[in-house]
Scaffold this active site. Structure first.
Site, mmCIF file in Angstrom:
data_model
loop_
_atom_site.group_PDB
_atom_site.id
_atom_site.type_symbol
_atom_site.label_atom_id
_atom_site.label_comp_id
_atom_site.label_asym_id
_atom_site.label_seq_id
_atom_site.Cartn_x
_atom_site.Cartn_y
_atom_site.Cartn_z
ATOM 1 N N SER A 234 0.830 -1.199 0.000
ATOM 2 C CA SER A 234 0.000 0.000 0.000
ATOM 3 C C SER A 234 0.874 1.262 0.000
ATOM 4 O O SER A 234 1.711 1.415 -0.884
ATOM 5 C CB SER A 234 -0.946 -0.049 1.204
ATOM 6 N N ASP A 456 -8.241 -4.031 -7.044
ATOM 7 C CA ASP A 456 -7.887 -3.405 -5.774
ATOM 8 C C ASP A 456 -8.545 -2.030 -5.706
ATOM 9 O O ASP A 456 -8.518 -1.270 -6.670
ATOM 10 C CB ASP A 456 -6.361 -3.284 -5.676
ATOM 11 N N HIS A 485 -6.692 -6.056 -1.101
ATOM 12 C CA HIS A 485 -5.607 -5.089 -0.977
ATOM 13 C C HIS A 485 -4.476 -5.772 -0.220
ATOM 14 O O HIS A 485 -4.570 -6.024 0.973
ATOM 15 C CB HIS A 485 -6.115 -3.862 -0.222
#
Length: 548
Positions: A234, A456, A485
């Protein structure tokens, strides 16, 4: 990249380690860094001691690891000026014959804590073979102002006005019904930003991703390593991209999983999230409709959606215990747009509330306001502190108003206004934003591995494609149909992606360089209510598996 506010959830499914054969030790043992090559000259290294059995912040999660600290400059332009403290952990390599150096780890955020991470990589908790994990020193660190890393000598990271996220009662609907309601939300965001300024003053201007990357290089140098490997999820992919752009010759191997689009940092990326999260929410509603015999929320997508908004309206009129209102419902269900291993529990809780009029399961899944939750409050303060200064955000609220209402009226109702208020302090941040690091492949940077799911929501697919282009010798691994994710070495259980990432970390194996995706995996199947796998995943769910 993150918007999840107060959801608490559960620990992910422990995956069986995949068998990866090969000579993990074919790479040479890393050599000490030459003097003066690091962001900060190495003075005394890191003194490691066994982590406490009950850490003040992490509790028992650090057992079996080594703990240490490192002093780094608050401002790298003045390396001998004010110093701050970084808190580190290490899971030391046990296969010294095939030692491959260090791996720095980041779960995302920005603001995600990191000292607990080495255990899962060293022990293969989520699919990395222990034969690979044993060849590295896995380094967890709380970035500056996060967790136990302090910028003010307190021994803890920063926290600003806790009432912004945790007022103790149901918050006004994210979607303002009038200008007065919109002004009230703006006032709350402005007050939060001003409180951060009062508490931390000019130190906030040094909370940039570039300085986080320089801190990483200081860690590398202090550990006596000429190069470091890195795994980031991320926001951690953006941090890794910044590091690779600033210190290309210091990278050995790097995995960027669920990738931030650099050209959108950060205002535009958050608008992109609104569209992507809506798409993911619709997928979740369609899944619920498929199991109407279980949940009784509607046999079609449209019926389930209508009933969701009926439940939301009921909570707006009569919040559960005066606390769980429409915003808190959205926050809870937002976890389902990050990962599918919360779907069974959340669909059942929604059904219990709407069909059986039993709110307790929904209260349990929500988890309450994080009034006294240091890590949650700290995470949010750092999230703002980094994103608000990496680049200047719009300061004219007319732009925020126009952009968010446009997205909302286009049908992106699930996330848009909640995301706007989550990021709104950046419109009033007490120090100005700067110029982001140019993300670009440079001479000396080895091939890095980029991992991206096509669906995602938190870091949409375009981010992986863009970073792949910016690092021309990188490889792009695409999970087709993937909705989670965090693709590899997570509770999501994609054995195909785990194998490819493990081979890269194990002996540097990369897929051939092709046009577009260099390697592809099919996403694991969606959960089935009542199945053994769904029950096992639900029992071990962990929102902290990666930062949201």
């Amino acid at each position: 990249m993150k918007k999840l506010v107060v959801v608490t959830a559960a620990a992910g499914l422990t995956l069986t380690g995949v068998g990866v054969a090969g000579a993990a030790g074919r790479q040479p043992t890393p050599t000490p860094a030459p003097a003066g090559e690091s962001a900060q000259a190495v003075a005394a290294g890191v003194a490691w001691t066994p982590c406490p059995a009950n850490d003040p912040i992490e509790g028992t999660k650090l057992q079996g690891l080594e703990c240490g600290t490192l002093k780094v400059p608050l401002d790298y332009a003045h390396p001998h000026g004010r110093q701050i403290t970084l808190a580190l952990t290490r899971a030391k390599a046990t296969d010294t014959q095939h030692y491959q150096g260090i791996v720095l780890l980041n779960r995302g955020g920005p603001g995600g804590h990191g000292r607990d991470l080495p255990t899962r990589f060293a022990k293969g908790t989520y699919g990395l073979p222990t034969s690979v994990g044993a060849t590295y020193d896995w380094i967890g660190f709380d970035p500056r102002a996060v967790g136990a890393s302090s910028i003010d000598g307190s021994g803890k990271g920063i926290i600003c006005d806790p009432s912004f996220q945790a007022p103790g009662k149901a918050r006004p609907d994210y979607t303002p019904a009038s200008k007065a309601e919109e002004l009230a939300w703006r006032a709350k965001a402005k007050a939060y930003a001003e409180d951060c300024g009062r508490r931390y003053g000019s130190a906030l201007k040094y909370m940039t991703s570039a300085n986080w990357a320089r801190d990483m290089d200081s860690i590398r140098a202090a550990l006596g390593q000429h190069k470091t490997s890195y795994y980031g999820y991320s926001y951690g992919t953006y941090l890794g991209s910044v590091y690779a752009s600033l210190f290309p010759t210091h990278v050995r191997r790097m995995v960027l999983d669920s990738v931030v689009r650099p050209s959108g940092v950060w205002y535009d990326d958050n608008l992109d999230q609104d569209v992507a999260f809506q798409k993911r929410f619709e997928i979740f509603l369609t899944w619920i409709a498929k199991y109407d015999s279980v949940y009784h929320l509607g046999a079609t997508h449209d019926a389930v959606k209508a009933n969701y908004y009926k439940a939301r309206a009921a909570l707006a009129k009569n919040p559960v215990n005066g606390q769980l209102g429409p915003d808190e419902l959205d926050d809870t269900m937002q976890a389902d747009a990050y990962r599918d291993y919360t779907w069974v529990d959340h669909a059942q809780a929604l059904s219990d509330y709407f069909v059986k009029h039993d709110a307790q399961p929904l209260l349990d899944q929500w988890g309450g306001f994080p009034t006294d939750d240091f890590l949650t409050q700290n995470n949010y303060a750092v999230y703002d502190a980094v994103q608000c200064v990496d680049r200047q955000w719009p300061t004219d609220w007319k732009k925020w108003d126009r952009d968010n209402w446009q997205l909302y009226r286009q049908g992106n109702k699930f996330l848009t206004w909640g995301n706007a208020w989550y990021n709104a302090p950046c419109a009033y941040w007490p120090v100005p934003g700067g110029t982001p690091v140019t993300i670009k492949g440079k001479k000396g940077l080895p091939p890095i591995l980029i991992v991206q799911a096509t669906n995602d929501a938190a870091t949409p697919y375009a981010g992986g494609v863009e970073v792949h282009k910016r690092f021309p010798n990188s490889r792009l691994l695409v999970e087709n149909g993937g909705i989670n994710h965090g693709v590899a070495l997570t509770p999501n259980g994609d054995t195909c992606a785990n194998n490819l990432v493990s081979a890269y970390l194990g002996w540097g194996a990369l897929p051939p360089n092709k046009r577009g995706a260099d390697a592809q995996c099919d996403a694991p199947p969606l959960p089935v209510p009542g199945s053994a796998s769904a029950k096992a995943t639900s029992a071990k769910a962990d929102a902290a598996a990666i930062a949201k």
